[in-house]
Design a protein around this motif. Structure first.
Motif, PDB file in Angstrom:
ATOM      1  N   ARG A  96       0.816  -1.214   0.000  1.00  8.41           N
ATOM      2  CA  ARG A  96       0.000   0.000   0.000  1.00  8.41           C
ATOM      3  C   ARG A  96       0.850   1.264   0.000  1.00  8.41           C
ATOM      4  N   THR A  97       2.093   1.136   0.462  1.00  3.78           N
ATOM      5  CA  THR A  97       2.908   2.315   0.743  1.00  3.78           C
ATOM      6  C   THR A  97       3.688   2.813  -0.459  1.00  3.78           C
ATOM      7  N   GLY A  98       4.204   1.912  -1.270  1.00  2.00           N
ATOM      8  CA  GLY A  98       5.053   2.291  -2.385  1.00  2.00           C
ATOM      9  C   GLY A  98       6.153   1.278  -2.574  1.00  2.00           C
ATOM     10  N   GLY A  99       6.795   1.316  -3.744  1.00  2.00           N
ATOM     11  CA  GLY A  99       7.788   0.307  -4.079  1.00  2.00           C
ATOM     12  C   GLY A  99       9.203   0.826  -4.070  1.00  2.00           C
ATOM     13  N   THR A 100      10.156  -0.115  -4.109  1.00  2.07           N
ATOM     14  CA  THR A 100      11.577   0.215  -4.016  1.00  2.07           C
ATOM     15  C   THR A 100      12.336  -0.027  -5.316  1.00  2.07           C
ATOM     16  N   TYR A 101      11.659  -0.481  -6.372  1.00 12.77           N
ATOM     17  CA  TYR A 101      12.357  -0.785  -7.613  1.00 12.77           C
ATOM     18  C   TYR A 101      12.531   0.475  -8.468  1.00 12.77           C
ATOM     19  N   ALA A 102      13.193   1.462  -7.917  1.00 10.80           N
ATOM     20  CA  ALA A 102      13.431   2.718  -8.624  1.00 10.80           C
ATOM     21  C   ALA A 102      14.730   3.322  -8.119  1.00 10.80           C
ATOM     22  N   ALA A 103      15.360   4.135  -8.966  1.00 11.67           N
ATOM     23  CA  ALA A 103      16.618   4.763  -8.571  1.00 11.67           C
ATOM     24  C   ALA A 103      16.441   5.636  -7.343  1.00 11.67           C
ATOM     25  N   VAL A 104      15.301   6.341  -7.272  1.00  8.28           N
ATOM     26  CA  VAL A 104      14.978   7.203  -6.141  1.00  8.28           C
ATOM     27  C   VAL A 104      13.502   7.006  -5.811  1.00  8.28           C
ATOM     28  N   PHE A 105      13.172   6.940  -4.522  1.00  7.52           N
ATOM     29  CA  PHE A 105      11.774   6.754  -4.113  1.00  7.52           C
ATOM     30  C   PHE A 105      11.559   7.377  -2.746  1.00  7.52           C
ATOM     31  N   ASN A 106      10.319   7.732  -2.473  1.00  4.47           N
ATOM     32  CA  ASN A 106       9.925   8.288  -1.174  1.00  4.47           C
ATOM     33  C   ASN A 106       9.139   7.256  -0.380  1.00  4.47           C
ATOM     34  N   LEU A 107       9.407   7.192   0.921  1.00  3.05           N
ATOM     35  CA  LEU A 107       8.660   6.310   1.808  1.00  3.05           C
ATOM     36  C   LEU A 107       8.447   6.995   3.151  1.00  3.05           C
ATOM     37  N   PRO A 108       7.424   6.571   3.893  1.00  2.00           N
ATOM     38  CA  PRO A 108       7.252   7.095   5.251  1.00  2.00           C
ATOM     39  C   PRO A 108       8.438   6.737   6.144  1.00  2.00           C
ATOM     40  N   ARG A 109       8.694   7.574   7.136  1.00  2.00           N
ATOM     41  CA  ARG A 109       9.802   7.339   8.076  1.00  2.00           C
ATOM     42  C   ARG A 109       9.688   5.974   8.737  1.00  2.00           C
ATOM     43  N   LYS A 110       8.469   5.486   8.989  1.00  2.00           N
ATOM     44  CA  LYS A 110       8.290   4.211   9.678  1.00  2.00           C
ATOM     45  C   LYS A 110       8.800   3.023   8.872  1.00  2.00           C
ATOM     46  N   CYS A 111       9.122   3.239   7.600  1.00  2.00           N
ATOM     47  CA  CYS A 111       9.578   2.146   6.734  1.00  2.00           C
ATOM     48  C   CYS A 111      11.091   1.970   6.732  1.00  2.00           C
ATOM     49  N   VAL A 112      11.828   2.808   7.441  1.00  2.00           N
ATOM     50  CA  VAL A 112      13.285   2.762   7.346  1.00  2.00           C
ATOM     51  C   VAL A 112      13.923   2.777   8.731  1.00  2.00           C
ATOM     52  N   ALA A 113      15.141   2.232   8.791  1.00  2.00           N
ATOM     53  CA  ALA A 113      15.945   2.276  10.010  1.00  2.00           C
ATOM     54  C   ALA A 113      17.403   2.444   9.613  1.00  2.00           C
ATOM     55  N   PRO A 114      18.142   3.335  10.259  1.00  2.00           N
ATOM     56  CA  PRO A 114      19.557   3.511   9.938  1.00  2.00           C
ATOM     57  C   PRO A 114      20.360   2.265  10.286  1.00  2.00           C
ATOM     58  N   ILE A 115      21.414   2.022   9.535  1.00  2.05           N
ATOM     59  CA  ILE A 115      22.233   0.831   9.753  1.00  2.05           C
ATOM     60  C   ILE A 115      23.707   1.213   9.855  1.00  2.05           C
ATOM     61  N   GLU A 116      24.457   0.351  10.523  1.00  2.00           N
ATOM     62  CA  GLU A 116      25.890   0.562  10.699  1.00  2.00           C
ATOM     63  C   GLU A 116      26.662   0.002   9.504  1.00  2.00           C
ATOM     64  N   ASP A 117      27.925   0.426   9.404  1.00  2.38           N
ATOM     65  CA  ASP A 117      28.776  -0.045   8.307  1.00  2.38           C
ATOM     66  C   ASP A 117      28.994  -1.552   8.361  1.00  2.38           C
TER      67      ASP A 117
END
Length: 344
Positions: A96-117
C-alpha cells in the motif's frame, strides 16, 4: 529516472522504464536512493492484481513493486529529525505504501531504520520485508529473546526468505528448532542452525514432528482447510502450544470477492479456526506484515553481528531483476537472492 514498473496487471510483467522523479518528500517522509533490493513472493502476485481491492495497487499505474531495500538517504521531509542525507538505511514497505524498484523513491519514516557499516549491503537488501514478517510471526507465537530458550519450535517453509530469518532469530534466542524444507535445502537450514530437518514430502516424518510451537510459512493447501501440522499440535497436551500462519487466505479472498466479501469470508475462517484451537488449548494467530522502524533497527543489529549466518544465497546486478521477477517458476529458494546497483 530509471525504474522497474508494471503497466499491465493481466500479465504482471516487470519492465525497465524511465519515469519522472518523485516530488520532494512530504511530512514524515524520506527520499531514498536505491543501493540494492530483492524479490519477495508477494511481489509477482501483487503485480498481477493479487489483493488489489484492499491494497489499491491497480490505482498505482505504473506500479513500482519492491517491498525491501538497502538505500541511502537523499532528503527528509518535515518532522524527520533523526535521519540525515548520506546515511544508509534498511527498508521495508507494504504494497500500500510504495515500491523500491526505482533509482529514487519516497517512503514514510516508519519504513526505514539507519544501519551501521558492519551490516553488509547484500544482507540489508534482502532483510527488511521478510525479516519483519519473521519477527512478527515469532512475536505472535509468544516468542522473544527473553523466553524462547528451550522451547520446541517447528518452522514450516524454513528455507524461504521468511523461514530462514525466523530460523536464525529463533536459534539466536535459544529455541530447539525442527526445520521443514525440501530435501535439496536440508543443508541450508542446518547451516542456519536447525537441530532437526524434515522433508515436507515425507508424511510419516511430518506426522512425527515433536514441537509445541508451529510457524507456518508455507500454505497448507488451496482451501486452507487441511493442515496436518495443526492437526498434530492438537494431539499434544503440553502447555504453551501455539500455531502462527503467514499464508492466510485474506488477500486471496479479497482478490476473488472484493473487500467486503473477502474480509467476511477470511474473517469467518479465522474465527472458526481460532475458536477451535482455543478449545484445544492452542494459541492461534494469522500474521500480516506491518511496517515498524523499531523492529527494523533490531534486525539490522542482529544481522550486523559477524556470528550471524547469512541469509543471502546469491547476488546479481540490478539489471537482472526483471528476468528473475518474471520467471514463472517463482522466487528461487533458499534464503534471499538480492540485486545490487553496484554489483561486483
Amino acid at each position: 529516472m530509471k525504474a522497474f514498473t508494471i503497466v499491465d496487471h493481466n500479465t504482471g510483467t516487470l519492465r525497465p522504464a524511465d519515469i519522472p522523479a518523485p516530488p520532494a518528500p512530504s511530512k514524515n517522509q524520506v527520499r531514498l536512493e536505491l543501493i540494492g533490493t530483492s524479490i519477495n513472493p508477494i511481489d509477482p502476485l501483487v503485480a498481477k492484481g493479487y489483493g488489489a481491492p484492499l491494497l489499491n495497487t491497480k490505482r498505482q499505474v505504473p506500479l513500482i513493486p519492491g517491498r525491501d531495500a538497502v538505500a541511502r538517504v537523499v532528503d527528509v521531509g518535515q518532522g524527520v529529525t533523526d535521519l540525515r542525507p548520506g546515511q544508509r538505511v534498511l527498508v521495508a514497505a507494504s504494497p500500500r505504501t510504495g515500491g523500491t524498484y526505482a533509482a529514487v523513491f519516497n517512503l514514510p519514516r516508519k519504513c526505514v531504520a539507519p544501519i551501521e557499516d558492519s551490516l553488509s549491503g547484500a544482507t540489508a537488501a534482502g532483510l527488511g520485508y521478510a525479516g519483519l514478517t519473521a519477527l512478527q510471526a515469532l512475536a505472535a507465537a509468544g516468542l522473544s529473546a527473553d523466553n524462547a530458550r528451550g522451547k520446541n519450535l517447528c518452522i514450516n517453509g524454513a528455507s524461504g526468505g521468511v523461514g530462514s530469518i525466523a530460523l536464525v532469530l529463533a536459534r539466536r534466542w535459544g529455541a530447539t528448532i525442527t526445520a521443514v524444507a525440501s530435501q535439496r535445502n536440508q543443508d541450508w537450514v542446518r547451516r542456519l542452525g536447525a537441530d532437526q530437518t524434515v522433508d515436507y514430502r515425507d508424511p510419516a516424518a511430518m506426522a512425527a514432528i515433536n514441537a509445541d510451537i508451529i510457524l507456518n510459512f508455507a500454505a497448507p493447501d488451496d482451501t486452507h482447510r487441511k493442515d496436518p501440522l495443526l492437526d498434530g499440535l492438537r494431539q499434544r497436551n503440553s502447555p504453551g502450544r501455539a500455531y502462527v500462519n503467514t499464508t492466510n487466505p485474506l488477500l486471496s479472498s479479497v482478490t476473488n470477492k472484493g473487500v467486503v466479501g473477502g474480509l467476511a469470508t477470511s474473517g469467518g475462517i479465522y474465527l472458526k479456526k481460532r475458536l477451535a484451537a482455543r478449545r484445544a488449548g492452542i494459541r492461534y494467530r494469522w500474521v500480516l506484515f506491518k511496517e515498524d522502524a523499531e523492529q527494523l533497527a533490531y534486525l539490522a543489529k542482529v544481522f550486523a553481528d559477524p556470528d550471524t549466518p547469512t541469509i543471502v544465497s546469491g547476488s546479481q546486478p540490478l539489471e537482472a531483476l526483471p528476468e528473475a521477477f518474471n520467471d514463472p517458476k517463482g522466487v528461487p529458494s533458499p534464503g534471499k537472492g538480492v540485486f545490487m546497483v553496484d554489483a561486483p
